[in-house]
Design a protein around this motif. Structure first.
Motif, PDB file in Angstrom:
ATOM      1  N   LEU A 104      -0.140  -1.066   4.997  1.00 52.29           N
ATOM      2  CA  LEU A 104       1.303  -1.147   4.783  1.00 52.29           C
ATOM      3  C   LEU A 104       1.729  -0.220   3.639  1.00 52.29           C
ATOM      4  O   LEU A 104       2.746   0.470   3.737  1.00 52.29           O
ATOM      5  CB  LEU A 104       1.701  -2.593   4.456  1.00 52.29           C
ATOM      6  CG  LEU A 104       3.170  -2.819   4.075  1.00 52.29           C
ATOM      7  CD1 LEU A 104       4.094  -2.493   5.242  1.00 52.29           C
ATOM      8  CD2 LEU A 104       3.382  -4.267   3.608  1.00 52.29           C
ATOM      9  N   ILE A 105       0.939  -0.187   2.578  1.00 54.41           N
ATOM     10  CA  ILE A 105       1.226   0.700   1.446  1.00 54.41           C
ATOM     11  C   ILE A 105       1.278   2.151   1.911  1.00 54.41           C
ATOM     12  O   ILE A 105       2.182   2.910   1.547  1.00 54.41           O
ATOM     13  CB  ILE A 105       0.162   0.530   0.330  1.00 54.41           C
ATOM     14  CG1 ILE A 105       0.318  -0.825  -0.357  1.00 54.41           C
ATOM     15  CG2 ILE A 105       0.275   1.654  -0.709  1.00 54.41           C
ATOM     16  CD1 ILE A 105      -0.795  -1.160  -1.331  1.00 54.41           C
ATOM     17  N   GLN A 106       0.317   2.549   2.738  1.00 55.23           N
ATOM     18  CA  GLN A 106       0.261   3.932   3.226  1.00 55.23           C
ATOM     19  C   GLN A 106       1.456   4.257   4.129  1.00 55.23           C
ATOM     20  O   GLN A 106       2.015   5.359   4.072  1.00 55.23           O
ATOM     21  CB  GLN A 106      -1.045   4.176   3.993  1.00 55.23           C
ATOM     22  CG  GLN A 106      -2.320   3.845   3.234  1.00 55.23           C
ATOM     23  CD  GLN A 106      -2.422   4.568   1.914  1.00 55.23           C
ATOM     24  OE1 GLN A 106      -2.109   5.748   1.802  1.00 55.23           O
ATOM     25  NE2 GLN A 106      -2.862   3.857   0.885  1.00 55.23           N
ATOM     26  N   LEU A 107       1.855   3.285   4.959  1.00 58.11           N
ATOM     27  CA  LEU A 107       2.991   3.515   5.859  1.00 58.11           C
ATOM     28  C   LEU A 107       4.305   3.617   5.082  1.00 58.11           C
ATOM     29  O   LEU A 107       5.143   4.479   5.371  1.00 58.11           O
ATOM     30  CB  LEU A 107       3.070   2.376   6.885  1.00 58.11           C
ATOM     31  CG  LEU A 107       1.934   2.327   7.918  1.00 58.11           C
ATOM     32  CD1 LEU A 107       2.017   1.057   8.757  1.00 58.11           C
ATOM     33  CD2 LEU A 107       1.973   3.553   8.817  1.00 58.11           C
ATOM     34  N   VAL A 108       4.480   2.747   4.090  1.00 51.11           N
ATOM     35  CA  VAL A 108       5.681   2.809   3.244  1.00 51.11           C
ATOM     36  C   VAL A 108       5.688   4.121   2.470  1.00 51.11           C
ATOM     37  O   VAL A 108       6.744   4.758   2.303  1.00 51.11           O
ATOM     38  CB  VAL A 108       5.729   1.606   2.279  1.00 51.11           C
ATOM     39  CG1 VAL A 108       6.875   1.759   1.278  1.00 51.11           C
ATOM     40  CG2 VAL A 108       5.890   0.306   3.057  1.00 51.11           C
ATOM     41  N   ASP A 109       4.528   4.535   1.986  1.00 49.88           N
ATOM     42  CA  ASP A 109       4.366   5.825   1.285  1.00 49.88           C
ATOM     43  C   ASP A 109       4.903   6.974   2.140  1.00 49.88           C
ATOM     44  O   ASP A 109       5.641   7.836   1.654  1.00 49.88           O
ATOM     45  CB  ASP A 109       2.879   6.005   0.970  1.00 49.88           C
ATOM     46  CG  ASP A 109       2.543   7.360   0.352  1.00 49.88           C
ATOM     47  OD1 ASP A 109       3.309   8.331   0.510  1.00 49.88           O
ATOM     48  OD2 ASP A 109       1.483   7.473  -0.277  1.00 49.88           O
ATOM     49  N   THR A 110       4.536   6.982   3.414  1.00 54.20           N
ATOM     50  CA  THR A 110       4.947   8.061   4.322  1.00 54.20           C
ATOM     51  C   THR A 110       6.464   8.159   4.426  1.00 54.20           C
ATOM     52  O   THR A 110       7.044   9.239   4.287  1.00 54.20           O
ATOM     53  CB  THR A 110       4.351   7.820   5.726  1.00 54.20           C
ATOM     54  OG1 THR A 110       2.931   7.711   5.628  1.00 54.20           O
ATOM     55  CG2 THR A 110       4.705   8.962   6.668  1.00 54.20           C
TER      56      THR A 110
END
Length: 391
Positions: free
Chosen positions: A247-253
């Motif tokens: 989720l952190i990586q997706l929000v980062d994107t």
């Protein structure tokens, strides 16, 4: 170049980073357990990770100056990606010593290419806006950071074979090298417009140094992502922790893309947003509880996307093009060292259950970072006079 060609160039640079992340971010997800499989203790795994990361950061600093001195941006860029071959080669190693050497080579490779890559992106994005350029690049980079661990994890899950998992990365590596050579052939003209070179210089404007101080204070006062993941595994379970990390990586994107466009619209003043927001993840994680941990992960993802896009974009507005390599080398080193320091600080605070002290430390640290950022922006405005802030 016209706008269409600039966008195409940035997307191509992003594709290269996507492929690179599929390889080395995928590997980083299984390297700790692989080292343990080869006989390393938990302490040794941590020591190897810390030492190799520190050496990689040091190379960012060194290569940045060498890039500006030699003007060999493409040489460092190509070499840095070529050395990622160390990841597939892990599949041929059954020795802990050789594995450590190959892991070190991968970290050095990142240190070699990072300043040259960021400089080249700033060169080809002239007229586009650095925020959009770095935002698009970071979004593609992060898609690779999500895809890589997913692919590597599935291969290891179904085969239970480390050698096969590492050797499978040879396929994206071949695509990576092909893409790197294609982008070099198409944009080999990219270079600083101001000329210069031939001298090694630390003579930057005070606004640049103050900005790096601000970033350092921001980083050491922001909890490390590993501790958010650890807290989520203790609060929920390891499976939920893995989902929160994704989720952190997706929000980062998403954050990187939005922040990039906002940076080009509002200028460096938009940096106040991630600096102020940096208070939230640390405090929420320290307070604990399921909802707080989820909110900590989401806010950290937003901040991470901004760090990897507009923090880098800001450098291109603070230094001339013929100093970009060394400037990005310094920035990457400051960012990396700050990130390394924050991990043990917040780890100790969580382990010792010093919740109040941790919250005070976070708030005071981020307020000092915001003050340093304010001083950096004010100095730059004074030195640039009535010119546009992004010029």
């Amino acid at each position: 170049m016209n706008n269409k060609e600039v966008y195409k160039a940035i997307i191509l640079f992003g594709v290269v980073s996507f492929l690179g992340d599929v390889i080395y971010e995928g590997a980083r997800g299984i390297i700790p357990s692989y080292l343990a499989y080869l006989g390393a203790s938990a302490f040794l795994v941590g020591l190897i990770s810390g030492v190799t990361e520190f050496i990689g950061i040091s190379f960012r600093f060194i290569s940045g100056f060498l890039v500006d001195l030699s003007k060999s941006y493409w040489t460092f860029y190509i070499l840095g990606y070529a050395l990622i071959v160390s990841i597939p080669l892990l599949g041929l190693s059954n020795s802990l010593q050789i594995a450590v050497i190959l892991i070190l080579i991968e970290r050095i490779a990142k240190g070699i290419r990072a300043p040259a890559r960021d400089s080249l992106i700033s060169f080809v994005s002239r007229g586009m806006g650095p925020g959009k350029a770095f935002g698009i690049h970071e979004a593609l980079d992060q898609i690779g950071a999500v895809t890589g661990p997913l692919i590597m994890g599935l291969i290891l899950l179904y085969s239970n074979n480390y050698s096969l998992a590492f050797l499978s990365s040879l396929i994206p590596y071949l695509f990576l090298i092909t893409s790197v050579l294609y982008i070099y052939r198409r944009y080999s003209w990219a270079s600083p417009s101001e000329g210069g070179g031939g001298k090694l210089s630390l003579k930057y404007e005070r606004s640049f140094w103050m900005y790096n101080i601000a970033v350092f204070l921001n980083m050491i006062s922001l909890i490390h992502v590993s501790l958010i993941v650890l807290s989520s595994s203790l609060t929920f379970n390891p499976g939920m922790a893995a989902l929160l990390y994704m989720l952190i990586q997706l929000v980062d994107t998403a954050s990187a893309l939005v922040a990039g466009f906002m940076f080009d619209r509002y200028g460096r003043a938009f940096l106040y947003i991630p600096f102020a927001l940096s208070i939230a993840p640390s405090c929420l994680t320290l307070l604990g509880g399921g909802s707080n941990i989820v909110l900590a992960a989401i806010t950290f993802g937003i901040i991470l996307g901004m760090q990897e896009s507009i923090y880098r974009a800001a450098i291109s507005t603070l230094v001339p093009e013929n100093q970009r390599g060394s400037a990005y080398g310094i920035f990457n080193a400051v960012y990396g060292v700050g990130n390394l320091i924050s991990a043990p600080i917040f780890g100790y605070l969580i382990q010792s259950k010093m919740i109040s002290l941790g919250i005070y430390y976070t708030i005071i640290g981020q307020l000092l970072a915001i003050i340093a950022l304010f001083l950096s922006l004010r100095r730059k405005e004074r030195s640039s006079g009535p010119q546009n802030e992004l010029s």
